[in-house]
Scaffold this active site. Structure first.
Site, PDB file in Angstrom:
ATOM      1  N   LEU A  36       0.828  -1.214   0.000  1.00 20.25           N
ATOM      2  CA  LEU A  36       0.000   0.000   0.000  1.00 20.25           C
ATOM      3  C   LEU A  36       0.865   1.268   0.000  1.00 20.25           C
ATOM      4  O   LEU A  36       0.434   2.310   0.498  1.00 20.25           O
ATOM      5  CB  LEU A  36      -0.985   0.002   1.184  1.00 20.25           C
ATOM      6  CG  LEU A  36      -1.906  -1.227   1.283  1.00 20.25           C
ATOM      7  CD1 LEU A  36      -2.832  -1.090   2.501  1.00 20.25           C
ATOM      8  CD2 LEU A  36      -2.748  -1.417   0.018  1.00 20.25           C
ATOM      9  N   SER A  37       2.066   1.177  -0.574  1.00 18.95           N
ATOM     10  CA  SER A  37       2.936   2.364  -0.606  1.00 18.95           C
ATOM     11  C   SER A  37       2.420   3.404  -1.585  1.00 18.95           C
ATOM     12  O   SER A  37       2.707   4.586  -1.460  1.00 18.95           O
ATOM     13  CB  SER A  37       4.377   1.979  -0.948  1.00 18.95           C
ATOM     14  OG  SER A  37       4.413   1.236  -2.150  1.00 18.95           O
ATOM     15  N   SER A 127       7.176  -1.501 -19.982  1.00 18.05           N
ATOM     16  CA  SER A 127       6.630  -0.206 -20.397  1.00 18.05           C
ATOM     17  C   SER A 127       7.178   0.183 -21.757  1.00 18.05           C
ATOM     18  O   SER A 127       8.325  -0.135 -22.098  1.00 18.05           O
ATOM     19  CB  SER A 127       7.044   0.842 -19.355  1.00 18.05           C
ATOM     20  OG  SER A 127       6.789   2.136 -19.830  1.00 18.05           O
ATOM     21  N   TYR A 152      13.681   5.254 -13.628  1.00 22.07           N
ATOM     22  CA  TYR A 152      12.501   4.402 -13.759  1.00 22.07           C
ATOM     23  C   TYR A 152      12.601   3.544 -15.020  1.00 22.07           C
ATOM     24  O   TYR A 152      12.444   2.321 -14.986  1.00 22.07           O
ATOM     25  CB  TYR A 152      11.223   5.260 -13.801  1.00 22.07           C
ATOM     26  CG  TYR A 152      10.006   4.465 -14.195  1.00 22.07           C
ATOM     27  CD1 TYR A 152       9.401   3.588 -13.301  1.00 22.07           C
ATOM     28  CD2 TYR A 152       9.476   4.547 -15.495  1.00 22.07           C
ATOM     29  CE1 TYR A 152       8.300   2.827 -13.676  1.00 22.07           C
ATOM     30  CE2 TYR A 152       8.388   3.799 -15.871  1.00 22.07           C
ATOM     31  CZ  TYR A 152       7.798   2.941 -14.966  1.00 22.07           C
ATOM     32  OH  TYR A 152       6.714   2.178 -15.349  1.00 22.07           O
ATOM     33  N   LYS A 156      12.991  -0.719 -15.754  1.00 17.68           N
ATOM     34  CA  LYS A 156      12.178  -1.572 -16.624  1.00 17.68           C
ATOM     35  C   LYS A 156      13.068  -2.369 -17.565  1.00 17.68           C
ATOM     36  O   LYS A 156      12.870  -3.560 -17.778  1.00 17.68           O
ATOM     37  CB  LYS A 156      11.166  -0.725 -17.418  1.00 17.68           C
ATOM     38  CG  LYS A 156      10.058  -0.128 -16.553  1.00 17.68           C
ATOM     39  CD  LYS A 156       9.206  -1.206 -15.896  1.00 17.68           C
ATOM     40  CE  LYS A 156       8.295  -0.660 -14.837  1.00 17.68           C
ATOM     41  NZ  LYS A 156       7.668  -1.673 -13.977  1.00 17.68           N
ATOM     42  N   ASN A 182       0.133   3.718 -22.970  1.00 16.45           N
ATOM     43  CA  ASN A 182      -0.355   4.642 -21.933  1.00 16.45           C
ATOM     44  C   ASN A 182      -1.707   4.170 -21.393  1.00 16.45           C
ATOM     45  O   ASN A 182      -2.743   4.420 -22.021  1.00 16.45           O
ATOM     46  CB  ASN A 182      -0.481   6.054 -22.501  1.00 16.45           C
ATOM     47  CG  ASN A 182       0.866   6.706 -22.746  1.00 16.45           C
ATOM     48  OD1 ASN A 182       1.693   6.143 -23.453  1.00 16.45           O
ATOM     49  ND2 ASN A 182       1.107   7.859 -22.174  1.00 16.45           N
ATOM     50  N   LEU A 203      -1.441  12.555 -18.086  1.00 18.09           N
ATOM     51  CA  LEU A 203      -2.395  13.445 -18.745  1.00 18.09           C
ATOM     52  C   LEU A 203      -3.851  13.235 -18.296  1.00 18.09           C
ATOM     53  O   LEU A 203      -4.524  14.199 -17.916  1.00 18.09           O
ATOM     54  CB  LEU A 203      -2.276  13.242 -20.270  1.00 18.09           C
ATOM     55  CG  LEU A 203      -3.221  14.072 -21.133  1.00 18.09           C
ATOM     56  CD1 LEU A 203      -3.010  15.562 -20.919  1.00 18.09           C
ATOM     57  CD2 LEU A 203      -3.016  13.704 -22.623  1.00 18.09           C
ATOM     58  N   ARG A 234       0.597   9.654 -28.603  1.00 12.44           N
ATOM     59  CA  ARG A 234       0.739   8.487 -27.741  1.00 12.44           C
ATOM     60  C   ARG A 234      -0.309   7.446 -28.118  1.00 12.44           C
ATOM     61  O   ARG A 234      -1.294   7.753 -28.801  1.00 12.44           O
ATOM     62  CB  ARG A 234       0.494   8.856 -26.265  1.00 12.44           C
ATOM     63  CG  ARG A 234       1.507   9.806 -25.661  1.00 12.44           C
ATOM     64  CD  ARG A 234       2.847   9.140 -25.432  1.00 12.44           C
ATOM     65  NE  ARG A 234       3.793  10.031 -24.776  1.00 12.44           N
ATOM     66  CZ  ARG A 234       4.556  10.939 -25.409  1.00 12.44           C
ATOM     67  NH1 ARG A 234       4.462  11.074 -26.723  1.00 12.44           N
ATOM     68  NH2 ARG A 234       5.402  11.696 -24.733  1.00 12.44           N
ATOM     69  N   ASP A 301      10.038  14.507 -22.709  1.00 16.54           N
ATOM     70  CA  ASP A 301       8.957  13.883 -23.475  1.00 16.54           C
ATOM     71  C   ASP A 301       9.452  13.416 -24.833  1.00 16.54           C
ATOM     72  O   ASP A 301      10.164  14.151 -25.520  1.00 16.54           O
ATOM     73  CB  ASP A 301       7.816  14.888 -23.712  1.00 16.54           C
ATOM     74  CG  ASP A 301       6.764  14.842 -22.622  1.00 16.54           C
ATOM     75  OD1 ASP A 301       6.698  13.834 -21.885  1.00 16.54           O
ATOM     76  OD2 ASP A 301       5.993  15.820 -22.499  1.00 16.54           O
TER      77      ASP A 301
END
Ligand code: NAD
Ligand code: WQD
Length: 341
Positions: A36-37, A127, A152, A156, A182, A203, A234, A301
């Site tokens: 539950l972090s 991802s 991050y 992955k 996404n 977004l 995207r 981005d």
């Protein structure tokens, strides 16, 4: 229990809770482990409400191997879907060790415990971030990965490599990495959805919070890119469609239908949607006006990325089904549910 039970680590979160529902709908048993972090019990309670199943929940940190071991001792699952990770790109740049520790250690513990307790099938949440700014679009699973631009993204890539090498070395292990594009939207019941903490970085939660009056104005990051309307492109994948991809991936391994011990699939729609198109669609389907302005580009981005989904379509027999209209209706229904509107 046994073969038809799936451990869902990180199952209290956004994608995990929706996946738990679809696993149960497909006749599989689910055990949820989460510390539950980045979530609370509302996700698990929503899953229980939607399915009518009293899904077992264990509050455990997957990085704490001895505590996590108890889950393997207590439950007889043969498959694991590993969602447990931190996912905020900007935070990962500011505090890399937080991300390397949590995302790598939790994953290594899962693999080691699976070996130790002779459990066989694992799906890993990867991802589209692993592709970076791709040279050719849409990206296929063979498109070369670019060096990661965030810690991050690096976790992955590293976890994909850890899985590839582990599956190659340990014959009892089979793995599938799903590269999500996404993920957006919420369950049609509006009982589960995305619960970002603080100011949303993504977004769609920013859009729904702006529509709800929680945020004053959406910034559209850049309208001078080399794209049809100048905003970034995207591949927005509906959360329920994404959840269903996990069900077919896990079943593929349970049924022994996987062609290789380690497989990778893009999970997207195959359609590129611009930021402005998404904003306009949200306004149209929900019959409201959104307060937004064009702002400078957001550092980091990529201009455009979307999936070639042929591999998932052909091999998994999976394709995205829900329309963008319905997905954006569900996102707004969920926000209204959260805000009591
Ligand atoms: P989320 O934060 O809603 O869910 C992750 C869950 O994992 C949370 O409930 C959190 O409490 C839990 N968790 C984190 N570290 C843990 C630990 N050490 N032990 C136990 N539980 C832990 O995020 P999400 O959007 O559901 O993402 C799920 C997975 O999918 C993540 O691995 C994420 O990196 C990946 N992913 C997400 C997206 C996206 O845009 N949402 C895109 C691509 C990949
Ligand atoms: C989408 C588009 C923004 C917010 C991130 C991670 C990726 C993956 C999915 C985990 C971009 C624009 C956004 C806003 C905007 N997560 N935008 N105003 O950056 O494609 O992907 O989430 O693996 O790794 O990087 O998603 O939702 O942040 O942005 O204009 O307030 O919306 O510039 O073009 P992104 P996003």
């Amino acid at each position: 229990m046994g073969k038809k039970t799936v451990l869902v680590s990180g199952g209290a979160g956004y994608i995990g809770s929706h996946t738990a529902v679809e696993l149960i709908n497909a006749g599989l048993n689910v055990v949820v482990a989460d510390n539950l972090s980045n979530s609370d019990m509302s996700g698990v309670e929503g899953v229980r409400k939607i399915t009518g199943v009293d899904v077992p929940f264990i509050n455990v940190d997957c990085c704490d191997k001895e505590a996590f071991r108890k889950v393997f001792e207590q439950y007889e699952f043969d498959s694991v879907i590993h969602f447990a990770a931190f996912k905020a790109v900007g935070e990962s740049v500011a505090d890399p060790m937080k991300y390397y520790r949590n995302n790598l250690l939790s994953f290594m513990n899962v693999i080691e415990l699976m070996r130790e307790y002779d459990r066989h099938n694992i799906v890993f949440s990867s991802s589209a971030t692993v592709y970076g700014e791709a040279d050719e679009l849409p990206v296929t699973e063979q498109t070369p990965r670019k060096p990661a631009t965030s810690s991050y993204g690096n976790t992955k890539q590293m976890c994909e490599d850890i899985l590839r090498d582990s599956v190659a070395a340990y014959p009892s292990l089979k793995g599938i990495a799903l590269r999500y594009f996404n993920p957006i939207g919420a369950h049609p019941s509006a009982l589960i959805g995305e619960l970002p903490r603080g100011v949303p970085q993504n977004l769609v939660p920013f859009i729904t919070q702006t529509a709800a009056g929680v945020r004053e104005c959406l910034s559209v990051f850049g309208d001078d890119y080399d794209t049809p309307d100048g905003s970034c492109l995207r591949d927005y994948i509906d959360i329920v469609d994404l959840a269903k991809a996990h069900v077919v991936a896990i079943k593929r391994m349970i049924d022994g239908c996987n062609k290789e011990s380690y497989e990778i699939f893009n999970v997207g729609t195959g359609r590129a949607v611009s930021v402005l198109e998404l904003v306009n669609t949200f306004e149209r389907v929900n019959d409201l006006k959104l307060n937004y302005k064009v702002a400078p580009r957001r550092p980091g981005d990529v201009v455009a990325i979307w999936a070639d989904t042929a591999h998932a379509n052909e091999e998994l027999g999976w394709r995205a089904e829900r329309s963008l209209d319905d997905t954006l209706r569900s996102a707004w229904a969920w926000e209204k549910h959260v805000r009591g509107l």
